[in-house]
Design a protein around this motif. Structure first.
Motif, mmCIF file in Angstrom:
data_model
loop_
_atom_site.group_PDB
_atom_site.id
_atom_site.type_symbol
_atom_site.label_atom_id
_atom_site.label_comp_id
_atom_site.label_asym_id
_atom_site.label_seq_id
_atom_site.Cartn_x
_atom_site.Cartn_y
_atom_site.Cartn_z
ATOM 1 N N TRP A 130 -3.308 -7.290 3.059
ATOM 2 C CA TRP A 130 -2.624 -6.494 4.076
ATOM 3 C C TRP A 130 -2.292 -7.375 5.276
ATOM 4 O O TRP A 130 -3.069 -8.243 5.653
ATOM 5 N N ARG B 51 -0.180 8.890 13.347
ATOM 6 C CA ARG B 51 0.680 8.163 12.409
ATOM 7 C C ARG B 51 1.072 8.952 11.149
ATOM 8 O O ARG B 51 0.538 9.981 10.852
ATOM 9 N N ASP B 52 1.999 8.320 10.426
ATOM 10 C CA ASP B 52 2.420 8.724 9.084
ATOM 11 C C ASP B 52 3.244 10.020 9.065
ATOM 12 O O ASP B 52 2.881 11.001 8.401
ATOM 13 N N TRP C 49 -8.718 1.388 -0.991
ATOM 14 C CA TRP C 49 -8.843 0.388 0.080
ATOM 15 C C TRP C 49 -10.083 -0.461 -0.147
ATOM 16 O O TRP C 49 -10.070 -1.674 0.025
ATOM 17 N N GLN D 297 4.579 0.411 2.007
ATOM 18 C CA GLN D 297 3.923 -0.476 2.970
ATOM 19 C C GLN D 297 3.815 -1.843 2.314
ATOM 20 O O GLN D 297 3.298 -1.975 1.198
ATOM 21 N N ASN E 182 0.849 -1.194 0.000
ATOM 22 C CA ASN E 182 0.000 0.000 0.000
ATOM 23 C C ASN E 182 0.885 1.245 0.000
ATOM 24 O O ASN E 182 1.797 1.295 -0.838
ATOM 25 N N ASP E 183 0.641 2.184 0.824
ATOM 26 C CA ASP E 183 1.201 3.543 0.684
ATOM 27 C C ASP E 183 2.667 3.644 0.254
ATOM 28 O O ASP E 183 3.514 2.903 0.751
ATOM 29 N N PHE F 130 4.311 1.196 10.214
ATOM 30 C CA PHE F 130 3.368 1.913 9.365
ATOM 31 C C PHE F 130 4.083 3.021 8.583
ATOM 32 O O PHE F 130 5.278 3.223 8.696
ATOM 33 N N SER F 131 3.273 3.780 7.845
ATOM 34 C CA SER F 131 3.821 4.723 6.871
ATOM 35 C C SER F 131 4.718 5.789 7.482
ATOM 36 O O SER F 131 4.582 6.154 8.654
ATOM 37 N N GLU G 57 -5.075 10.649 7.088
ATOM 38 C CA GLU G 57 -3.885 9.821 7.010
ATOM 39 C C GLU G 57 -2.850 10.463 6.069
ATOM 40 O O GLU G 57 -3.188 11.230 5.173
HETATM 41 C C1 FRU Z 1 -3.002 4.590 4.779
HETATM 42 C C2 FRU Z 1 -2.634 3.807 6.024
HETATM 43 C C3 FRU Z 1 -1.729 4.641 6.917
HETATM 44 C C4 FRU Z 1 -0.978 3.603 7.680
HETATM 45 C C5 FRU Z 1 -0.814 2.508 6.665
HETATM 46 C C6 FRU Z 1 -0.847 1.124 7.219
HETATM 47 O O1 FRU Z 1 -3.329 3.805 3.706
HETATM 48 O O2 FRU Z 1 -3.794 3.397 6.704
HETATM 49 O O3 FRU Z 1 -2.396 5.569 7.719
HETATM 50 O O4 FRU Z 1 0.225 4.077 8.159
HETATM 51 O O5 FRU Z 1 -1.859 2.667 5.730
HETATM 52 O O6 FRU Z 1 -0.488 0.183 6.258
#
Ligand code: FRU
Length: 494
Positions: free
Chosen positions: A62, A166-167, A306, A54, A37-38, A97-98, A223
């Motif tokens: 996931w 996060r992120d 998603w 990710q 993902n991200d 995570f991100s 996010e």
């Molecule tokens: C966004 C997210 C982030 C998180 C990550 C987890 O797509 O939900 O906020 O860090 O993916 O994989």
């Protein structure tokens, strides 16, 4: 736990190598194996572009998050590097995570990410907390800092949530001789906010301000924030969860927005001017930007939603894809996106047509292909407006993906209902374009599994995945009424 990273590196070596090049996109990044993902850590390190992501190598769904890693000299041809981080510490046992990356003055590369810790209470309830952590490396191997986490609940403003914190996106501010980072959070009102922090060494951080807040207006949790200046303005980008649709601008679910405004570096306040969607397609989320050595602000996003990620094409050994990196600018206060100019070095076999009258369905000699860069300009004939213009790509006798423009309503409709996907995923999106007397310009970047449309020189972008069999490579043009069309097409060849 200690060996999780080595295990992942061994696994990806064995199973990643089994995936043939032709099973992957030609010039879009996908995971070496498994799930992506991200985009994370999109940055320049020792003169090369690095991109982390990710990553869950063991499945196409996931899972506990790792960081995958690729690098490139031109952001079109990428080289695989071994997984960079695994969830192998107490503070990130449920996932790395991100986050983002930056080159330190001492030549090391710093990764800043969110550690997710999960534990079970005595009554069985699972609790979790998110903190910000860092790791140091040489562009391939990374060691997590012994002082992690570097930001935790105690650094939150009042009412902030440690469950949704996060992120981090880090950058260096030359004027202030400081690192800054924006981080997503969920304040007491239950929606999202973006927190700004500052540090002299990227390890010791202090809270500066709540840079911007959702106030329950644009989705809930925000996010993957990013913050930068662009053409004299300040721009925030973020990906809100749980949005409610507004006109044709925002759709339900996980969305993406940019906010232009004015930033006061003395008070750390941001005054919002405008909010718009970044990308109007079916698959776009969690974009991140970098500043290239020649001063371009370049953005890459996760080209997947998603919502539809739970339904995957059969037989894929990877899932999740990045967009093509895009050069950003502001025109009349709006964010403009154009595919990075580095793509032009891969264009071959130019074919062009000028002033073609299109009415009944037609094809044009040599206008076909699944890895192409094509620009189509459509305009009325002799001042009389056509009713609709249809462009079909990735087409054969069974399949096609259509792009339809209605000059009366200015609505562009993307439709992948007939692209051969065997699940009932969302397949159409309508985009309100800005009216230009029936004229529209579409630059279409096709790779094996995606369509990215840049409308009117990057005014709007529309990105979606399609998993149509590669044999479906025809392109057709059709209009209700008469439309006049120019076409310029290149094959992308590596
Ligand atoms: C966004 C997210 C982030 C998180 C990550 C987890 O797509 O939900 O906020 O860090 O993916 O994989």
């Amino acid at each position: 736990m200690e060996n999780s990273l080595n295990q992942a590196r061994n696994y990806e070596k064995i199973y990643g190598e089994q995936i043939r090049d032709s099973e992957r996109p030609l010039f879009h990044v996908v995971p070496y194996v498994g799930w992506m993902n991200d985009p994370n850590g999109f940055s320049v390190y020792k003169g090369e572009y690095h991109l982390f992501y990710q990553y869950y190598p063991y499945n196409t769904t996931w899972g506990p998050m790792y960081w995958g890693h690729v690098k490139s000299k031109d952001m079109i041809t990428w080289e695989w590097l071994p997984a960079a981080m695994a969830p192998d510490q107490k503070y990130d046992n449920a996932g790395c995570f991100s986050g983002s990356a930056i080159e330190l003055p001492d030549g090391r590369q710093l990764l800043m990410y969110t550690g997710v810790q999960e534990w079970k209470r005595e009554d069985g309830f699972r609790e979790s907390r998110q903190t910000q952590c860092v790791a140091f490396g040489d562009g391939k191997d990374y060691v997590k800092y012994e002082g992690n986490p570097v930001l935790s609940a105690k650094d939150l403003p009042e009412g902030g949530s440690e469950v949704d914190f996060r992120d981090p996106k880090i950058w260096w501010d030359e004027g202030k001789k400081s690192y800054f980072a924006v981080i997503g959070n969920r304040p007491a009102d239950g929606s999202g906010s973006i927190l700004l922090y500052r540090s002299h060494d990227a390890m010791h951080w202090e809270f500066c301000s709540v840079l911007e807040s959702c106030r329950n207006e644009y989705g809930l949790m925000w996010e993957c924030p990013d913050f930068f200046s662009l053409d004299g303005s300040s721009v925030i980008i973020t990906s809100p969860q749980d949005m409610l649709s507004i006109g044709y601008e925002f759709h339900n679910g996980n969305g993406n927005i940019y906010i232009t405004g004015e930033y006061d570096p003395l008070t750390f306040r941001f005054d919002r001017k405008e909010i718009h969607a970044i990308d109007y397609g079916l698959d776009f989320y969690a974009p991140q930007t970098l500043l290239s050595p020649d001063g371009r602000r370049i953005m890459i996003g996760w080209m997947q939603s998603w919502e539809s990620s739970h339904h995957q094409p059969q037989g894929k050994k990877w899932f999740g894809m990045m967009t093509i990196p895009r050069e950003l600018s502001l025109r009349n206060g709006r964010l403009i996106q154009e595919p990075i100019r580095e793509l032009e070095a891969y264009r071959r076999n130019r074919v062009s047509y000028h002033d073609v009258g299109v009415q009944d369905r037609m094809q044009l000699p040599s206008i076909s292909g699944r890895c192409i860069d094509m620009t189509v300009v459509v305009r009325p004939s002799g001042g009389r407006l056509y009713e609709k213009f249809h462009l079909k790509v990735a087409k054969d006798t069974r399949f096609y993906t259509s792009i339809t423009y209605n000059p009366g309503t200015s609505i562009l409709t993307f439709d992948r209902s007939h692209s051969g996907f065997r699940h009932d995923i969302l397949a159409t999106r309508k985009v309100l374009t800005r009216f230009r007397d029936g004229e529209i310009k579409l630059r279409i970047i096709l790779d094996r599994f995606s369509v990215e449309i840049f409308v009117n020189d990057g005014e709007q972008a529309v990105s979606s995945t399609i998993y149509t069999e590669q044999e479906a490579d025809s392109i057709s043009f059709e209009a209700n009424g008469m439309a006049i069309v120019d076409v310029e097409k290149y094959d992308i060849i590596k």
